[in-house]
Structure formats: C-alpha cells, structure tokens
Design a protein around this motif. Structure first.
Motif, short mmCIF file in Angstrom:
data_model
loop_
_atom_site.label_atom_id
_atom_site.label_comp_id
_atom_site.label_asym_id
_atom_site.label_seq_id
_atom_site.Cartn_x
_atom_site.Cartn_y
_atom_site.Cartn_z
N ASP A 144 -4.38 0.47 -4.26
CA ASP A 144 -5.05 1.51 -3.57
C ASP A 144 -5.80 1.29 -2.35
O ASP A 144 -5.83 0.13 -1.66
CB ASP A 144 -5.96 2.27 -4.84
N GLU A 145 -6.36 2.30 -1.82
CA GLU A 145 -6.83 2.53 -0.49
C GLU A 145 -8.02 1.18 -0.31
O GLU A 145 -8.32 0.63 0.62
CB GLU A 145 -7.63 3.69 -0.25
N HIS A 203 0.82 -1.08 -0.16
CA HIS A 203 -0.21 -0.10 0.08
C HIS A 203 0.84 1.24 0.09
O HIS A 203 0.73 2.08 -0.89
CB HIS A 203 -0.76 0.07 0.99
N GLN A 233 -8.03 -1.80 1.97
CA GLN A 233 -8.89 -2.05 3.23
C GLN A 233 -9.68 -3.33 3.03
O GLN A 233 -9.77 -4.05 4.08
CB GLN A 233 -9.99 -0.82 3.08
#
Length: 132
Positions: free
Chosen positions: A99-100, A93, A104
C-alpha cells in the motif's frame, strides 16, 4: 597517514552510516515481502530481497578492499542494486502488493541509503585523486 576510516572512527563496515541505513532497508524489505502472494516467492520476493542484500554486501566488500579504486567498484555495484530495488518497489506498489504507506516508507529509506552511498562514492573518489 590517517586514512578515511580511522579518522572518522570507522573500524568495520557496520560502522558505516551507508551500511547501517541500507541494512534498515533490507529489514524493511524482508518484513513486507513476507505478506506477498505465495506465487511471488521465486519472483519479486526473491528479486527484491536479493537486490536489498546485495546493497549491504557490496558496501561491506568495498569497505574491506584496500585500494580506493577497488572500493568504488563495489560501491557502484551497491548503487546499481539500490536503483534496481527502487524499480522493484514501484512494480510491487503498482501491482498492489504494497500500500501507499509502506511504499512511501520504503522509498524514503532507500533515498536515505542512496544519499549516504553517493557520499561514500564521492569521498572515495576524492581519495583516488589525491593518492594516485
């Protein structure tokens, strides 16, 4: 005496919730590491895939063992690989490979797997105490 597995209708390692959720994590890791830069093929890609597969392999191996002390040893190896993978996710990350959103969802899935694996270890430990 009814053991842990038969009482909960768990006949093979694929029936374990901890294995199932860890396997979902493996598939997720394989999916998004496909998009990593080519030069990472032998670096982070193989490390992350190896760590992820190691989680499920050690759960399977532990499940196949007869003694609870032996089971726990393998479940702890799986636990170690999960911690390692969590660290590698942070690296992936922070260097911008994922990406976020992907980060997540991977963190969420690894936390689900982590919680179930800790449950498996706790349950197995209680059997060591009662049966030793």
């Amino acid at each position: 005496s009814m053991n842990l597995e038969s009482r909960s209708k768990i006949l093979e390692f694929t029936d374990l919730k901890a294995w199932q959720e860890s396997h979902r994590l493996v598939l997720l890791i394989y999916q998004f590491t496909k998009k990593f830069p080519k030069e990472e093929s032998y670096g982070l890609v193989s490390q992350m895939r190896r760590a992820a597969v190691s989680i499920t392999s050690n759960i399977a191996e532990g499940f196949g063992r007869q003694g609870y002390k032996e089971k726990i040893q393998f479940y702890y190896l799986a636990h170690g690989s999960l911690i390692e993978l969590k660290n590698q996710l942070i690296v992936a990350h922070d260097v911008g490979y994922i990406d976020e959103g992907v980060f997540q969802s991977a963190v969420q899935q690894s936390s689900i797997a982590h919680r179930l694996l800790r449950g498996l270890i706790t349950k197995s430990k209680s059997f060591v105490i009662h049966h030793s």
